[in-house]
Write an enzyme that holds these catalytic residues in place. Structure first.
Site, PDB file in Angstrom:
ATOM      1  N   HIS A 209     106.309  78.157  68.787  1.00 41.47           N
ATOM      2  CA  HIS A 209     107.245  79.276  68.901  1.00 41.47           C
ATOM      3  C   HIS A 209     107.727  79.541  70.328  1.00 41.47           C
ATOM      4  O   HIS A 209     108.582  80.382  70.536  1.00 41.47           O
ATOM      5  CB  HIS A 209     106.617  80.559  68.348  1.00 41.47           C
ATOM      6  CG  HIS A 209     105.576  81.131  69.250  1.00 41.47           C
ATOM      7  ND1 HIS A 209     104.295  80.654  69.311  1.00 41.47           N
ATOM      8  CD2 HIS A 209     105.645  82.116  70.188  1.00 41.47           C
ATOM      9  CE1 HIS A 209     103.617  81.333  70.211  1.00 41.47           C
ATOM     10  NE2 HIS A 209     104.402  82.227  70.765  1.00 41.47           N
TER      11      HIS A 209
HETATM   12  C1  UD1 Z   1     106.281  87.025  71.772  1.00 41.50           C
HETATM   13  C2  UD1 Z   1     105.727  86.828  73.177  1.00 41.50           C
HETATM   14  C3  UD1 Z   1     104.906  85.551  73.215  1.00 41.50           C
HETATM   15  C4  UD1 Z   1     103.832  85.578  72.151  1.00 41.50           C
HETATM   16  C5  UD1 Z   1     104.485  85.795  70.792  1.00 41.50           C
HETATM   17  C6  UD1 Z   1     103.448  85.879  69.709  1.00 41.50           C
HETATM   18  C7  UD1 Z   1     107.084  87.736  74.991  1.00 41.50           C
HETATM   19  C8  UD1 Z   1     107.945  87.371  76.145  1.00 41.50           C
HETATM   20  N1  UD1 Z   1     106.758  86.717  74.176  1.00 41.50           N
HETATM   21  O1  UD1 Z   1     107.180  85.958  71.525  1.00 41.50           O
HETATM   22  O2  UD1 Z   1     104.288  85.455  74.473  1.00 41.50           O
HETATM   23  O3  UD1 Z   1     103.142  84.348  72.161  1.00 41.50           O
HETATM   24  O4  UD1 Z   1     105.238  87.030  70.834  1.00 41.50           O
HETATM   25  O5  UD1 Z   1     104.030  85.722  68.452  1.00 41.50           O
HETATM   26  O6  UD1 Z   1     106.718  88.865  74.853  1.00 41.50           O
HETATM   27  N2  UD1 Z   1     111.381  88.230  65.415  1.00 41.50           N
HETATM   28  C9  UD1 Z   1     111.428  88.548  64.089  1.00 41.50           C
HETATM   29  N3  UD1 Z   1     110.502  89.421  63.620  1.00 41.50           N
HETATM   30  C10 UD1 Z   1     109.575  89.999  64.422  1.00 41.50           C
HETATM   31  C11 UD1 Z   1     109.556  89.692  65.781  1.00 41.50           C
HETATM   32  C12 UD1 Z   1     110.453  88.784  66.266  1.00 41.50           C
HETATM   33  O7  UD1 Z   1     112.236  88.047  63.327  1.00 41.50           O
HETATM   34  O8  UD1 Z   1     108.754  90.782  63.916  1.00 41.50           O
HETATM   35  C13 UD1 Z   1     112.355  87.246  65.926  1.00 41.50           C
HETATM   36  C14 UD1 Z   1     113.555  87.926  66.465  1.00 41.50           C
HETATM   37  O9  UD1 Z   1     114.663  87.222  66.084  1.00 41.50           O
HETATM   38  C15 UD1 Z   1     113.369  87.837  67.957  1.00 41.50           C
HETATM   39  C16 UD1 Z   1     112.551  86.573  68.116  1.00 41.50           C
HETATM   40  O10 UD1 Z   1     111.774  86.472  66.928  1.00 41.50           O
HETATM   41  O11 UD1 Z   1     114.576  87.779  68.639  1.00 41.50           O
HETATM   42  C17 UD1 Z   1     111.653  86.616  69.292  1.00 41.50           C
HETATM   43  O12 UD1 Z   1     110.771  87.735  69.253  1.00 41.50           O
HETATM   44  P1  UD1 Z   1     110.157  88.313  70.608  1.00 41.50           P
HETATM   45  O13 UD1 Z   1     109.298  89.454  70.340  1.00 41.50           O
HETATM   46  O14 UD1 Z   1     111.224  88.510  71.594  1.00 41.50           O
HETATM   47  O15 UD1 Z   1     109.279  87.127  71.173  1.00 41.50           O
HETATM   48  P2  UD1 Z   1     108.334  86.087  70.435  1.00 41.50           P
HETATM   49  O16 UD1 Z   1     109.059  84.801  70.404  1.00 41.50           O
HETATM   50  O17 UD1 Z   1     107.775  86.623  69.169  1.00 41.50           O
END
Ligand code: UD1
Length: 367
Positions: A209
């Site tokens: 991821h």
């Molecule tokens: C985040 C952390 C990463 C951690 C990971 C665990 C940061 C910079 N990154 O990454 O270090 O390893 O969490 O999973 O904080 N999204 C959904 N549903 C959700 C959450 C996210 O669909 O519940 C999608 C959204 O489109 C979003 C993308 O995932 O734009 C990224 O989510 P985000 O929270 O920004 O970072 P992660 O990639 O989850």
């Protein structure tokens, strides 16, 4: 003696896992501490958030900021705005943050400016790669923290090299392992293997991821190619993060959820994933926490990144950092499948008692 108010701030799936043991331990000292749980809402999907809360026995958050997704600046700023208001009202004596996510960084900046003491659990980890958002979050959070709780010796060394005071850094062990130890038995009753149709030690698990692996379609293509190659020898179960799922669809990298022995499934709950890891022949991942969990479980782990901020998992544990070259990934996986892998040991203080050590410290220094 007046009770001390402690605010635990969490936002993402790995935060919930780390907060649960500490929350439970703090609640055993209700006479000394008033504990509040603040959820920033960085992760909001049921499977990334509420399911974990339920399985880990975390109470409903006292405050939910509901920030959701956005660019790094948007997400961080929104957490800061919501949190500042909350913390100005509740005025805790201590805030506690976990790991290296945007929620961690945002909390560190807000608490410092409000002069609220901050404790960072999982402090000091570094991979010295400033292109990773997590590394920026780690460095800034540690610079602003008053108490630095460290999971492995490299963390102490890194903090000393950065000039953080020795009397503020404490080697307490790995709190993620507390959660693992507490839930391994109940995970044993999960029927995830049956429902996925896999047999113990006859499958691999894969997760990916990180933006650097996922957001660039070419890098992801290489990784998926390698995993398909592996899947022809050993079935691969691939619980897929929403970020990765979106990229797989957009770049048409997996036409079906089953291809060449690779099975893409939705993110699993904590217990199912723990069961799946613990019975696997091999785990392939770019997650930080999974490198640690496989080390504790002594399951061979290939980390598809160029570096790790958790060197003890390589030096002592079962982890091998293979990078993202497709041939290297397949070659190393085939080695493991053929029985050529290190056995690994469990690092010092990864014993399920980290939250106890942290709370003992807080009992003497805070109250
Ligand atoms: C985040 C952390 C990463 C951690 C990971 C665990 C940061 C910079 N990154 O990454 O270090 O390893 O969490 O999973 O904080 N999204 C959904 N549903 C959700 C959450 C996210 O669909 O519940 C999608 C959204 O489109 C979003 C993308 O995932 O734009 C990224 O989510 P985000 O929270 O920004 O970072 P992660 O990639 O989850």
């Amino acid at each position: 003696m007046a009770k001390k108010k402690i605010a635990l701030v969490v936002g993402t799936r790995p935060n919930f896992v780390k907060a649960a043991p500490l929350m439970r331990r703090l609640e055993q000292h209700r006479d000394r501490f008033n504990t509040a749980l603040i959820h920033t809402g960085q992760h909001y999907d049921h499977k990334l958030s509420q399911l974990l809360f339920d399985e880990l026995g975390l109470p409903a958050p006292d405050v939910h900021l509901g920030v959701g997704s956005g660019s790094h600046a948007e997400q961080t700023a929104e957490i800061m705005t919501g949190l500042e208001k909350t913390l100005m009202e509740s005025k805790p004596d201590l805030a506690v943050v976990f790991g290296d996510v945007n929620s961690t960084l945002a909390t560190a900046v807000v608490t410092s400016k409000l002069w609220i003491p901050l404790a960072h659990v999982e402090a000091g980890l570094r991979n010295f790669d400033a292109t990773m958002p997590e590394e920026i979050n780690r460095v800034v959070t540690d610079r602003l923290s008053d108490y630095l709780f460290v999971s492995e010796q490299s963390g102490l060394d890194n903090l000393a090299a950065e000039g953080r005071p020795k009397d503020r850094t404490f080697l307490v062990g790995n709190i993620m392992i507390d959660a693992l130890v507490a839930h391994l038995e109940s995970a044993g009753t999960s029927n995830v293997l049956d429902s996925l149709g896999v047999t113990p030690r006859e499958y691999a698990v894969m997760t990916v991821h990180r933006p650097s692996n996922v957001d660039d379609a070419e890098v992801l293509r290489g990784i998926i190619g390698a995993v398909r190659e592996i899947g022809r020898k050993l079935p691969v179960v691939f619980p897929c993060h929403p970020r990765t799922q979106r990229q797989l669809v957009e770049s048409k990298l997996m036409a079906h959820d089953r291809q060449d022995g690779v099975r893409v499934v939705e993110p699993l709950g904590y217990l199912d994933f723990l069961k799946l890891q613990s019975e696997a022949k091999l785990v392939i991942t770019d997650s930080g926490g999974i490198q640690e969990e496989t080390t504790f479980l002594r399951i061979p782990c290939l980390t598809i990144r160029e570096t790790t901020e958790r060197p003890v998992t390589v030096e002592v544990g079962t982890n091998v950092v293979v990078g993202v070259d497709a041939d290297k990934i397949t070659e190393t996986a085939f080695d493991v499948i053929n029985g050529n892998h290190k056995e690994g040991k469990i690092p010092d203080l990864w014993d399920g008692r980290t939250s106890e050590r942290i709370v003992d410290f807080l009992l003497t220094s805070l109250t």
